[in-house]
Design a protein around this motif. Structure first.
Motif, PDB file in Angstrom:
ATOM      1  N   ARG A 123       0.866  -1.183   0.000  1.00  0.00           N
ATOM      2  CA  ARG A 123       0.000   0.000   0.000  1.00  0.00           C
ATOM      3  C   ARG A 123       0.894   1.221   0.000  1.00  0.00           C
ATOM      4  O   ARG A 123       2.048   1.178   0.431  1.00  0.00           O
ATOM      5  CB  ARG A 123      -0.958   0.019   1.188  1.00  0.00           C
ATOM      6  N   GLY A 124       0.365   2.304  -0.535  1.00  0.00           N
ATOM      7  CA  GLY A 124       1.114   3.548  -0.580  1.00  0.00           C
ATOM      8  C   GLY A 124       0.949   4.355   0.692  1.00  0.00           C
ATOM      9  O   GLY A 124       0.101   4.073   1.549  1.00  0.00           O
ATOM     10  N   VAL A 133       6.438  -5.583  -9.371  1.00  0.00           N
ATOM     11  CA  VAL A 133       5.106  -6.179  -9.423  1.00  0.00           C
ATOM     12  C   VAL A 133       4.340  -5.575 -10.592  1.00  0.00           C
ATOM     13  O   VAL A 133       4.649  -4.474 -11.061  1.00  0.00           O
ATOM     14  CB  VAL A 133       4.324  -5.961  -8.113  1.00  0.00           C
ATOM     15  N   LEU A 134       3.343  -6.317 -11.062  1.00  0.00           N
ATOM     16  CA  LEU A 134       2.466  -5.847 -12.122  1.00  0.00           C
ATOM     17  C   LEU A 134       1.156  -5.406 -11.509  1.00  0.00           C
ATOM     18  O   LEU A 134       0.533  -6.153 -10.754  1.00  0.00           O
ATOM     19  CB  LEU A 134       2.220  -6.968 -13.135  1.00  0.00           C
ATOM     20  N   VAL A 135       0.729  -4.163 -11.822  1.00  0.00           N
ATOM     21  CA  VAL A 135      -0.501  -3.597 -11.255  1.00  0.00           C
ATOM     22  C   VAL A 135      -1.460  -3.273 -12.394  1.00  0.00           C
ATOM     23  O   VAL A 135      -1.087  -2.613 -13.366  1.00  0.00           O
ATOM     24  CB  VAL A 135      -0.214  -2.310 -10.453  1.00  0.00           C
ATOM     25  N   ARG A 136      -2.698  -3.736 -12.256  1.00  0.00           N
ATOM     26  CA  ARG A 136      -3.748  -3.364 -13.204  1.00  0.00           C
ATOM     27  C   ARG A 136      -4.651  -2.346 -12.534  1.00  0.00           C
ATOM     28  O   ARG A 136      -5.100  -2.532 -11.404  1.00  0.00           O
ATOM     29  CB  ARG A 136      -4.564  -4.589 -13.623  1.00  0.00           C
ATOM     30  N   ASP A 137      -4.915  -1.263 -13.219  1.00  0.00           N
ATOM     31  CA  ASP A 137      -5.712  -0.159 -12.695  1.00  0.00           C
ATOM     32  C   ASP A 137      -7.190  -0.536 -12.746  1.00  0.00           C
ATOM     33  O   ASP A 137      -7.858  -0.386 -13.772  1.00  0.00           O
ATOM     34  CB  ASP A 137      -5.451   1.093 -13.535  1.00  0.00           C
ATOM     35  N   VAL A 138      -7.725  -1.046 -11.602  1.00  0.00           N
ATOM     36  CA  VAL A 138      -9.116  -1.483 -11.569  1.00  0.00           C
ATOM     37  C   VAL A 138      -9.916  -0.841 -10.437  1.00  0.00           C
ATOM     38  O   VAL A 138     -11.117  -1.073 -10.323  1.00  0.00           O
ATOM     39  CB  VAL A 138      -9.212  -3.023 -11.433  1.00  0.00           C
ATOM     40  N   SER A 177      -5.297   2.265  -8.763  1.00  0.00           N
ATOM     41  CA  SER A 177      -5.086   3.489  -9.535  1.00  0.00           C
ATOM     42  C   SER A 177      -4.021   4.368  -8.889  1.00  0.00           C
ATOM     43  O   SER A 177      -3.150   4.923  -9.568  1.00  0.00           O
ATOM     44  CB  SER A 177      -6.403   4.264  -9.661  1.00  0.00           C
ATOM     45  N   LEU A 178      -4.080   4.473  -7.559  1.00  0.00           N
ATOM     46  CA  LEU A 178      -3.058   5.250  -6.860  1.00  0.00           C
ATOM     47  C   LEU A 178      -1.669   4.641  -7.062  1.00  0.00           C
ATOM     48  O   LEU A 178      -0.690   5.363  -7.259  1.00  0.00           O
ATOM     49  CB  LEU A 178      -3.406   5.318  -5.369  1.00  0.00           C
ATOM     50  N   LEU A 179      -1.593   3.331  -7.033  1.00  0.00           N
ATOM     51  CA  LEU A 179      -0.303   2.673  -7.247  1.00  0.00           C
ATOM     52  C   LEU A 179       0.199   2.894  -8.676  1.00  0.00           C
ATOM     53  O   LEU A 179       1.383   3.148  -8.898  1.00  0.00           O
ATOM     54  CB  LEU A 179      -0.419   1.179  -6.950  1.00  0.00           C
ATOM     55  N   CYS A 180      -0.695   2.792  -9.637  1.00  0.00           N
ATOM     56  CA  CYS A 180      -0.298   2.970 -11.042  1.00  0.00           C
ATOM     57  C   CYS A 180       0.212   4.384 -11.326  1.00  0.00           C
ATOM     58  O   CYS A 180       0.973   4.587 -12.268  1.00  0.00           O
ATOM     59  CB  CYS A 180      -1.476   2.667 -11.963  1.00  0.00           C
ATOM     60  N   HIS A 181      -0.218   5.355 -10.536  1.00  0.00           N
ATOM     61  CA  HIS A 181       0.152   6.750 -10.786  1.00  0.00           C
ATOM     62  C   HIS A 181       1.188   7.276  -9.799  1.00  0.00           C
ATOM     63  O   HIS A 181       1.387   8.486  -9.684  1.00  0.00           O
ATOM     64  CB  HIS A 181      -1.097   7.638 -10.778  1.00  0.00           C
ATOM     65  N   MET A 182       1.881   6.372  -9.104  1.00  0.00           N
ATOM     66  CA  MET A 182       2.952   6.805  -8.211  1.00  0.00           C
ATOM     67  C   MET A 182       4.139   7.325  -9.018  1.00  0.00           C
ATOM     68  O   MET A 182       4.333   6.942 -10.174  1.00  0.00           O
ATOM     69  CB  MET A 182       3.385   5.656  -7.294  1.00  0.00           C
ATOM     70  N   LYS A 183       4.929   8.169  -8.396  1.00  0.00           N
ATOM     71  CA  LYS A 183       6.084   8.777  -9.067  1.00  0.00           C
ATOM     72  C   LYS A 183       7.370   8.326  -8.383  1.00  0.00           C
ATOM     73  O   LYS A 183       7.367   7.918  -7.215  1.00  0.00           O
ATOM     74  CB  LYS A 183       5.968  10.308  -9.012  1.00  0.00           C
ATOM     75  N   PRO A 184       8.491   8.381  -9.102  1.00  0.00           N
ATOM     76  CA  PRO A 184       9.777   8.015  -8.489  1.00  0.00           C
ATOM     77  C   PRO A 184      10.010   8.798  -7.194  1.00  0.00           C
ATOM     78  O   PRO A 184       9.800  10.006  -7.141  1.00  0.00           O
ATOM     79  CB  PRO A 184      10.799   8.396  -9.558  1.00  0.00           C
ATOM     80  N   GLY A 185      10.386   8.058  -6.143  1.00  0.00           N
ATOM     81  CA  GLY A 185      10.630   8.682  -4.854  1.00  0.00           C
ATOM     82  C   GLY A 185       9.466   8.590  -3.884  1.00  0.00           C
ATOM     83  O   GLY A 185       9.625   8.850  -2.687  1.00  0.00           O
ATOM     84  N   ASP A 186       8.265   8.229  -4.370  1.00  0.00           N
ATOM     85  CA  ASP A 186       7.126   8.054  -3.476  1.00  0.00           C
ATOM     86  C   ASP A 186       7.364   6.858  -2.553  1.00  0.00           C
ATOM     87  O   ASP A 186       8.046   5.896  -2.913  1.00  0.00           O
ATOM     88  CB  ASP A 186       5.838   7.818  -4.280  1.00  0.00           C
ATOM     89  N   ASP A 187       6.776   6.923  -1.359  1.00  0.00           N
ATOM     90  CA  ASP A 187       6.965   5.862  -0.368  1.00  0.00           C
ATOM     91  C   ASP A 187       5.891   4.779  -0.500  1.00  0.00           C
ATOM     92  O   ASP A 187       4.720   5.073  -0.778  1.00  0.00           O
ATOM     93  CB  ASP A 187       6.887   6.436   1.051  1.00  0.00           C
ATOM     94  N   LEU A 188       6.314   3.534  -0.244  1.00  0.00           N
ATOM     95  CA  LEU A 188       5.424   2.387  -0.228  1.00  0.00           C
ATOM     96  C   LEU A 188       5.613   1.615   1.072  1.00  0.00           C
ATOM     97  O   LEU A 188       6.716   1.595   1.632  1.00  0.00           O
ATOM     98  CB  LEU A 188       5.748   1.418  -1.375  1.00  0.00           C
ATOM     99  N   PHE A 189       4.551   0.963   1.525  1.00  0.00           N
ATOM    100  CA  PHE A 189       4.657  -0.045   2.563  1.00  0.00           C
ATOM    101  C   PHE A 189       4.621  -1.394   1.861  1.00  0.00           C
ATOM    102  O   PHE A 189       3.675  -1.702   1.135  1.00  0.00           O
ATOM    103  CB  PHE A 189       3.493   0.063   3.546  1.00  0.00           C
ATOM    104  N   VAL A 190       5.673  -2.204   2.063  1.00  0.00           N
ATOM    105  CA  VAL A 190       5.760  -3.508   1.411  1.00  0.00           C
ATOM    106  C   VAL A 190       6.034  -4.571   2.470  1.00  0.00           C
ATOM    107  O   VAL A 190       7.013  -4.473   3.213  1.00  0.00           O
ATOM    108  CB  VAL A 190       6.881  -3.544   0.349  1.00  0.00           C
ATOM    109  N   LEU A 191       5.166  -5.590   2.535  1.00  0.00           N
ATOM    110  CA  LEU A 191       5.354  -6.721   3.437  1.00  0.00           C
ATOM    111  C   LEU A 191       5.609  -7.971   2.595  1.00  0.00           C
ATOM    112  O   LEU A 191       4.803  -8.330   1.740  1.00  0.00           O
ATOM    113  CB  LEU A 191       4.106  -6.923   4.294  1.00  0.00           C
TER     114      LEU A 191
END
Length: 240
Positions: free
Chosen positions: A26-27, A50-55, A60-74
């Motif tokens: 999640r972002g 990872v591959l994300v489909r905008d559904v 959609s938020l993940l598909c439109h993230m920009k370089p340097g944005d933070d993510l939470f990854v487990l």
């Protein structure tokens, strides 16, 4: 492909995932949407992909993230594909975003010197993300329901003709497609592993949202028992 994004992320440690495993993402966008999404790894190492489909809103938020944005990854979470012996041919069958873990697997099979054929089914030519990646790795057979590219029809139309006593099947995609693939493999007496897709909120067996019922009536959890299963353990020995 239109409506899809390959999301690459790096962290404080390398991403030590293997083909078949997934991550929960999640972002840093606050509380809406609050739950992470599960995504199969396309690649791992210094970075994860990872591959994300905008559904929906989260994707959609993940598909439109920009370089340097933070993510939470487990993760990485879940089990992995079991590679065949060197004297066998791997037949990979993908539908939609189910292509993601199979691309990762195809790279590993190539490194291991195992002959590989890749079947990729989609609705239209616009629903074939990572197609160029696959073509660089192994032989690709494409099917589209509208005939816009490759064979017109379902991906299972071509599967039977590629199977013999020396093949092992690996598949990921919609549940009905996996059931059909498992049925064809069972009828031909060919080993078949499937990676299930299921909504989940935690990835660790807590939420119980990803439960499936095996032929014996037992609950299996995609996150902790899978996502990779022997097809017969999920669908039984039923044929087409």
């Amino acid at each position: 492909a239109p409506g899809y994004a390959a999301l690459t992320f790096t962290g404080q440690r390398p991403v030590s995932g293997e083909p078949g495993q997934f991550v929960m993402i999640r972002g840093n966008w606050g509380s809406d949407p609050i739950l992470p999404r599960a995504f199969s790894l396309v690649a791992s190492g210094a970075s994860g992909v990872v591959l994300v489909r905008d559904v929906g809103k989260g994707t959609s938020l993940l598909c439109h993230m920009k370089p340097g944005d933070d993510l939470f990854v487990l993760g990485p979470l879940g089990n992995t594909w079991t590679l065949p012996s060197a004297d066998r041919t791997a037949v990979l069958v993908a539908g939609g975003v189910g292509v993601a873990p199979l691309v990762f697997l195809a790279r590993e099979l190539k490194r291991s010197g195992i002959p590989t054929r890749f079947l990729f089914g989609a609705r239209t030519a616009d629903d074939l993300p990572l197609r160029e990646d696959i073509e660089d790795i192994c032989t690709l057979h494409v099917t589209t329901e509208d005939g816009s590219v490759g064979h017109r029809g379902l991906v299972t139309d071509l599967l039977d003709g590629l199977l013999d006593d020396s093949t092992t099947v690996y598949s990921c995609g919609p549940h009905r497609m996996l059931e059909a693939v498992g049925a064809i493999a069972a009828r031909r007496g060919v080993p078949c592993q499937v990676a299930l897709e299921s909504p989940m909120a935690c990835g660790m067996g807590t939420c119980k949202g990803c439960a499936v019922i095996d032929p014996d009536g037992n609950f299996k959890y995609v996150c902790t028992d899978g996502p990779v299963f022997e097809a017969q353990r999920i669908f039984g020995g039923r044929h087409e």
